[in-house]
Write a protein that holds these residues in place. Structure first.
Motif, PDB file in Angstrom:
ATOM      1  N   LYS A 185       0.814  -1.218   0.000  1.00 34.96           N
ATOM      2  CA  LYS A 185       0.000   0.000   0.000  1.00 34.96           C
ATOM      3  C   LYS A 185       0.844   1.261   0.000  1.00 34.96           C
ATOM      4  CE  LYS A 185      -3.833  -2.278   2.396  1.00 34.96           C
ATOM      5  NZ  LYS A 185      -4.619  -2.370   3.653  1.00 34.96           N
ATOM      6  N   VAL A 186       2.089   1.147   0.451  1.00 39.03           N
ATOM      7  CA  VAL A 186       2.977   2.305   0.495  1.00 39.03           C
ATOM      8  C   VAL A 186       3.681   2.524  -0.850  1.00 39.03           C
ATOM      9  CG1 VAL A 186       5.091   3.257   1.526  1.00 39.03           C
ATOM     10  CG2 VAL A 186       3.371   2.143   2.977  1.00 39.03           C
ATOM     11  N   VAL A 187       4.260   1.476  -1.406  1.00 40.76           N
ATOM     12  CA  VAL A 187       5.133   1.650  -2.576  1.00 40.76           C
ATOM     13  C   VAL A 187       4.422   1.430  -3.911  1.00 40.76           C
ATOM     14  CG1 VAL A 187       7.173   1.037  -1.243  1.00 40.76           C
ATOM     15  CG2 VAL A 187       5.976  -0.750  -2.517  1.00 40.76           C
ATOM     16  N   PHE A 188       3.157   1.020  -3.871  1.00 42.06           N
ATOM     17  CA  PHE A 188       2.373   0.873  -5.092  1.00 42.06           C
ATOM     18  C   PHE A 188       1.135   1.759  -5.034  1.00 42.06           C
ATOM     19  CE2 PHE A 188       5.112  -2.491  -6.085  1.00 42.06           C
ATOM     20  CZ  PHE A 188       4.808  -3.034  -7.325  1.00 42.06           C
ATOM     21  N   LEU A 189       0.626   2.132  -6.185  1.00 32.24           N
ATOM     22  CA  LEU A 189      -0.649   2.827  -6.307  1.00 32.24           C
ATOM     23  C   LEU A 189      -1.645   1.856  -6.917  1.00 32.24           C
ATOM     24  CD1 LEU A 189       0.700   6.180  -7.795  1.00 32.24           C
ATOM     25  CD2 LEU A 189       0.207   5.683  -5.391  1.00 32.24           C
ATOM     26  N   GLU A 190      -2.868   1.881  -6.425  1.00 38.97           N
ATOM     27  CA  GLU A 190      -3.884   0.936  -6.917  1.00 38.97           C
ATOM     28  C   GLU A 190      -5.112   1.701  -7.392  1.00 38.97           C
ATOM     29  OE1 GLU A 190      -7.536  -1.320  -6.832  1.00 38.97           O
ATOM     30  OE2 GLU A 190      -7.001   0.053  -5.200  1.00 38.97           O
ATOM     31  N   LYS A 191      -5.595   1.329  -8.562  1.00 44.83           N
ATOM     32  CA  LYS A 191      -6.820   1.913  -9.102  1.00 44.83           C
ATOM     33  C   LYS A 191      -7.571   0.863  -9.891  1.00 44.83           C
ATOM     34  CE  LYS A 191      -8.655   5.745 -11.833  1.00 44.83           C
ATOM     35  NZ  LYS A 191      -8.327   6.940 -12.664  1.00 44.83           N
ATOM     36  N   ASP A 192      -8.794   0.597  -9.457  1.00 49.42           N
ATOM     37  CA  ASP A 192      -9.650  -0.392 -10.126  1.00 49.42           C
ATOM     38  C   ASP A 192      -8.964  -1.744 -10.272  1.00 49.42           C
ATOM     39  OD1 ASP A 192     -11.600   1.604 -10.447  1.00 49.42           O
ATOM     40  OD2 ASP A 192     -10.729   2.244 -12.357  1.00 49.42           O
ATOM     41  N   GLY A 193      -8.228  -2.131  -9.232  1.00 46.47           N
ATOM     42  CA  GLY A 193      -7.574  -3.435  -9.230  1.00 46.47           C
ATOM     43  C   GLY A 193      -6.277  -3.495  -9.998  1.00 46.47           C
ATOM     44  N   GLN A 194      -5.845  -2.373 -10.582  1.00 45.47           N
ATOM     45  CA  GLN A 194      -4.593  -2.317 -11.331  1.00 45.47           C
ATOM     46  C   GLN A 194      -3.537  -1.608 -10.491  1.00 45.47           C
ATOM     47  OE1 GLN A 194      -4.214  -3.798 -14.455  1.00 45.47           O
ATOM     48  NE2 GLN A 194      -6.260  -4.572 -13.951  1.00 45.47           N
ATOM     49  N   TYR A 195      -2.329  -2.165 -10.475  1.00 46.42           N
ATOM     50  CA  TYR A 195      -1.263  -1.626  -9.642  1.00 46.42           C
ATOM     51  C   TYR A 195      -0.174  -0.981 -10.486  1.00 46.42           C
ATOM     52  CZ  TYR A 195      -3.209  -4.071  -5.604  1.00 46.42           C
ATOM     53  OH  TYR A 195      -4.032  -4.490  -4.589  1.00 46.42           O
ATOM     54  N   SER A 196       0.341   0.127  -9.976  1.00 47.89           N
ATOM     55  CA  SER A 196       1.494   0.790 -10.592  1.00 47.89           C
ATOM     56  C   SER A 196       2.427   1.252  -9.482  1.00 47.89           C
ATOM     57  CB  SER A 196       1.058   1.989 -11.441  1.00 47.89           C
ATOM     58  OG  SER A 196       0.378   2.947 -10.637  1.00 47.89           O
ATOM     59  N   VAL A 197       3.692   1.444  -9.829  1.00 50.44           N
ATOM     60  CA  VAL A 197       4.694   1.815  -8.835  1.00 50.44           C
ATOM     61  C   VAL A 197       4.500   3.266  -8.403  1.00 50.44           C
ATOM     62  CG1 VAL A 197       7.165   2.157  -8.450  1.00 50.44           C
ATOM     63  CG2 VAL A 197       6.363   0.141  -9.681  1.00 50.44           C
ATOM     64  N   ASN A 198       4.603   3.492  -7.106  1.00 51.17           N
ATOM     65  CA  ASN A 198       4.642   4.849  -6.576  1.00 51.17           C
ATOM     66  C   ASN A 198       6.063   5.374  -6.790  1.00 51.17           C
ATOM     67  OD1 ASN A 198       4.754   7.196  -5.049  1.00 51.17           O
ATOM     68  ND2 ASN A 198       3.515   6.383  -3.381  1.00 51.17           N
ATOM     69  N   LYS A 199       6.239   6.286  -7.748  1.00 54.33           N
ATOM     70  CA  LYS A 199       7.567   6.667  -8.209  1.00 54.33           C
ATOM     71  C   LYS A 199       8.428   7.310  -7.126  1.00 54.33           C
ATOM     72  CE  LYS A 199       6.349   7.017 -13.077  1.00 54.33           C
ATOM     73  NZ  LYS A 199       6.286   7.888 -14.284  1.00 54.33           N
ATOM     74  N   LYS A 200       7.805   7.815  -6.079  1.00 53.59           N
ATOM     75  CA  LYS A 200       8.608   8.431  -5.025  1.00 53.59           C
ATOM     76  C   LYS A 200       9.463   7.414  -4.279  1.00 53.59           C
ATOM     77  CE  LYS A 200       6.439   9.125  -0.805  1.00 53.59           C
ATOM     78  NZ  LYS A 200       5.557   9.873   0.110  1.00 53.59           N
ATOM     79  N   TRP A 201       9.155   6.106  -4.454  1.00 49.75           N
ATOM     80  CA  TRP A 201       9.923   5.069  -3.776  1.00 49.75           C
ATOM     81  C   TRP A 201      10.914   4.363  -4.698  1.00 49.75           C
ATOM     82  CZ3 TRP A 201      10.184   4.978   1.249  1.00 49.75           C
ATOM     83  CH2 TRP A 201       9.139   5.560   1.987  1.00 49.75           C
ATOM     84  N   VAL A 202      10.917   4.706  -5.974  1.00 46.73           N
ATOM     85  CA  VAL A 202      11.841   4.065  -6.911  1.00 46.73           C
ATOM     86  C   VAL A 202      13.281   4.384  -6.528  1.00 46.73           C
ATOM     87  CG1 VAL A 202      12.675   4.104  -9.297  1.00 46.73           C
ATOM     88  CG2 VAL A 202      10.219   3.997  -8.832  1.00 46.73           C
ATOM     89  N   GLY A 203      14.099   3.327  -6.426  1.00 43.20           N
ATOM     90  CA  GLY A 203      15.520   3.494  -6.163  1.00 43.20           C
ATOM     91  C   GLY A 203      15.881   3.934  -4.763  1.00 43.20           C
ATOM     92  N   LYS A 204      14.928   3.875  -3.819  1.00 41.21           N
ATOM     93  CA  LYS A 204      15.225   4.269  -2.444  1.00 41.21           C
ATOM     94  C   LYS A 204      15.912   3.126  -1.697  1.00 41.21           C
ATOM     95  CE  LYS A 204      13.351   8.295  -2.897  1.00 41.21           C
ATOM     96  NZ  LYS A 204      14.210   9.480  -3.039  1.00 41.21           N
ATOM     97  N   ASP A 205      16.642   3.485  -0.647  1.00 44.31           N
ATOM     98  CA  ASP A 205      17.330   2.486   0.176  1.00 44.31           C
ATOM     99  C   ASP A 205      16.336   1.539   0.828  1.00 44.31           C
ATOM    100  OD1 ASP A 205      19.665   3.747  -0.462  1.00 44.31           O
ATOM    101  OD2 ASP A 205      20.084   4.510   1.549  1.00 44.31           O
ATOM    102  N   ALA A 206      16.746   0.282   0.991  1.00 45.61           N
ATOM    103  CA  ALA A 206      15.892  -0.711   1.642  1.00 45.61           C
ATOM    104  C   ALA A 206      15.534  -0.282   3.062  1.00 45.61           C
ATOM    105  CB  ALA A 206      16.594  -2.065   1.660  1.00 45.61           C
ATOM    106  N   SER A 207      16.466   0.361   3.743  1.00 45.18           N
ATOM    107  CA  SER A 207      16.199   0.794   5.118  1.00 45.18           C
ATOM    108  C   SER A 207      15.081   1.828   5.170  1.00 45.18           C
ATOM    109  CB  SER A 207      17.479   1.365   5.745  1.00 45.18           C
ATOM    110  OG  SER A 207      17.961   2.465   4.990  1.00 45.18           O
ATOM    111  N   LEU A 208      15.027   2.739   4.192  1.00 44.01           N
ATOM    112  CA  LEU A 208      13.955   3.734   4.144  1.00 44.01           C
ATOM    113  C   LEU A 208      12.619   3.087   3.809  1.00 44.01           C
ATOM    114  CD1 LEU A 208      15.735   6.683   2.278  1.00 44.01           C
ATOM    115  CD2 LEU A 208      15.263   6.470   4.723  1.00 44.01           C
TER     116      LEU A 208
END
Length: 464
Positions: free
Chosen positions: A306-329
């Motif tokens: 729910k944090v790193v993906f966006l969902e609309k009508d059952g379709q998922y896309s990446v939340n771009k603000k989390w792309v390439g972020k450190d695993a710890s974050l």
């Protein structure tokens, strides 16, 4: 090196290079893409007519030298501008393309001599190339494309990703300055100061642009393919890993951890999901955790979705603000503190969004499969016909052969991180433009040339 030392190095290098870091003029950077095209067209004619192949070799070597000197600065600027990836891995990526992108050495001449004459076929330039570059590998792609494309006798007009326009302009200006200082023509590589889609449209419409090259998402590649221009397209990947029950699990764990966490999984060829036979799954997960990975629970997995993906009508896309972020974050976003980890593990079913959607994050979904056949079936589904990259860990040659035939990817690595597939720790040359959709594969100077045949008839020049 601490933060302040790196910033001082960046400032010093820019001052020594006398670069216009505002990118308003000069050194190959133009306000309008049409001016960039015209300048590159003039430069290419000069490059082709008045310079020898040995001149290309000499100037490319100078580009390697200056790029190597500036690799730490490029890495730092990329990290600061894009907010993605890991500084030390970005240095490694830059050095890989600097040292292992072929220049003119891959331009070969074919010759046939017979009673009817002498035939030679050589690799000639297209002319001016329009090149679209990504934010995930910005300077790496510019350096790689510059070496390959001018090595083939071309000039290049870049349209860089807006999210990395500052570092790309600095990189291009440094390379441009080096070309001119070593006797090459000005504006052999150019770009528009403010990249946008209008510039891309002008590139595809210009009769002076003979070839389009796109490195990035499939939407961009498909748009270029519909433009009517000859296109070399390097699109998205969602590389699966298959692990059967004959694999060396110590090596498997360490290599998947290394590859999937490298630069926070920004490489399109990096491992994105793992399919493992159930009878060795527990041990593989345990060994990956011993390497430093952090396994989250099913409940935490759904929180993270729910944090790193966006969902609309059952379709998922990446939340771009989390792309390439450190695993710890990424872990902190769901209330977990583990500053030392480079990779998040989660167990999911084969049809989970973490499996089917390319993430570009250091999150590795693990899918348990009852049989090797199930591993192959679900891996092919996850790869989604991109034909980009896949890997397998096994000692069973028949299994590796079967998966390679089923997956049909441009890069297929066995018993190693997929990084080796582009020469990072493996044999072979390096590229950031992996043209799966259009079939050129791992591009080099030869990829950006056209074959020309020259025929001398009546047995001329033969001495037998």
């Amino acid at each position: 090196m601490d933060e302040m030392m790196i910033k001082n190095i960046v400032r010093e290098v820019l001052m020594k290079a006398n670069l216009d870091i505002s990118c308003k003029s000069a050194q190959g950077v133009f306000e309008d893409v049409n001016d960039a095209i015209d300048a590159a067209y003039t430069a290419q004619r000069d490059w082709y007519v008045n310079y020898k192949v040995e001149d290309r070799r000499r100037i490319i070597e100078a580009i390697r030298v200056v790029s190597r000197e500036n690799a730490p600065m490029f890495a730092k600027m990329i990290h600061e501008e894009t907010g993605m990836g890991r500084y030390e891995d970005k240095i490694a990526k830059n050095l890989a393309v600097i040292d292992k992108t072929p220049g003119v050495e891959c331009l070969v001449t074919d010759a046939i001599s017979g009673d009817s004459g002498l035939m030679i076929e050589e690799q000639a330039p297209f002319g001016v190339i329009g090149a679209i570059t990504p934010s995930t590998n910005p300077t790496e792609t510019i350096i790689n494309n510059t070496i390959s494309m001018i090595g083939g006798g071309n000039a290049v007009v870049f349209n860089v990703h807006p999210g990395a326009k500052k570092v790309c302009a600095v990189c291009l200006q440094i390379l441009h300055k080096t070309i001119v200082e070593n006797g090459g023509p000005a504006n052999l590589i150019t770009m528009q100061r403010e990249p946008d889609m209008e510039a891309v449209n002008k590139l595809t419409a210009s009769p002076k642009i003979r070839l389009m090259v796109g490195t990035g998402g499939m939407g961009m590649v498909n748009a270029l393919l519909k433009s009517g221009k000859k296109t070399i397209g390097a699109g998205a990947g969602n590389p699966p890993v298959v692990v059967d029950d004959t694999a060396d699990l110590d090596k498997t764990a360490s290599e998947i951890y290394r590859g999937a966490s490298f630069d926070n999984n920004l490489l399109c060829l990096a491992e994105k999901e793992t399919f493992v036979m159930d009878n060795v799954a527990d041990e593989l997960i345990r060994k990956m955790c011993a390497c430093g990975a952090h396994l989250i629970t099913p409940q935490e997995t759904e929180q993270l979705l729910k944090v790193v993906f966006l969902e609309k009508d059952g379709q998922y896309s990446v939340n771009k603000k989390w792309v390439g972020k450190d695993a710890s974050l990424i872990l902190e976003s769901i209330g977990i503190k583990d500053a030392d980890t480079r990779l998040v593990l989660c167990e999911v079913p084969h049809d989970h969004p973490f499996v089917l959607v390319e993430q570009l994050m250091p999150v590795m979904p693990i899918v348990r499969c009852k049989t090797f056949e199930d591993c192959v079936k679900y891996a092919v589904i996850a790869e989604n016909g991109n034909r980009h990259t896949a890997s397998m860990f096994s000692k069973n040659v028949d299994h590796m052969t079967r998966f390679a035939k089923e997956i049909e990817t441009t890069i297929f690595t066995k018993n190693a991180a997929t990084l080796v597939g582009v020469g990072i720790g493996g044999e072979g040359h390096t590229t950031m433009t992996i043209a799966g959709p259009t079939g050129e594969g791992l591009t080099c100077a030869r990829s950006f040339t056209r074959r020309r045949r020259c025929m001398l008839a009546d047995g001329g020049l033969r001495v037998i």
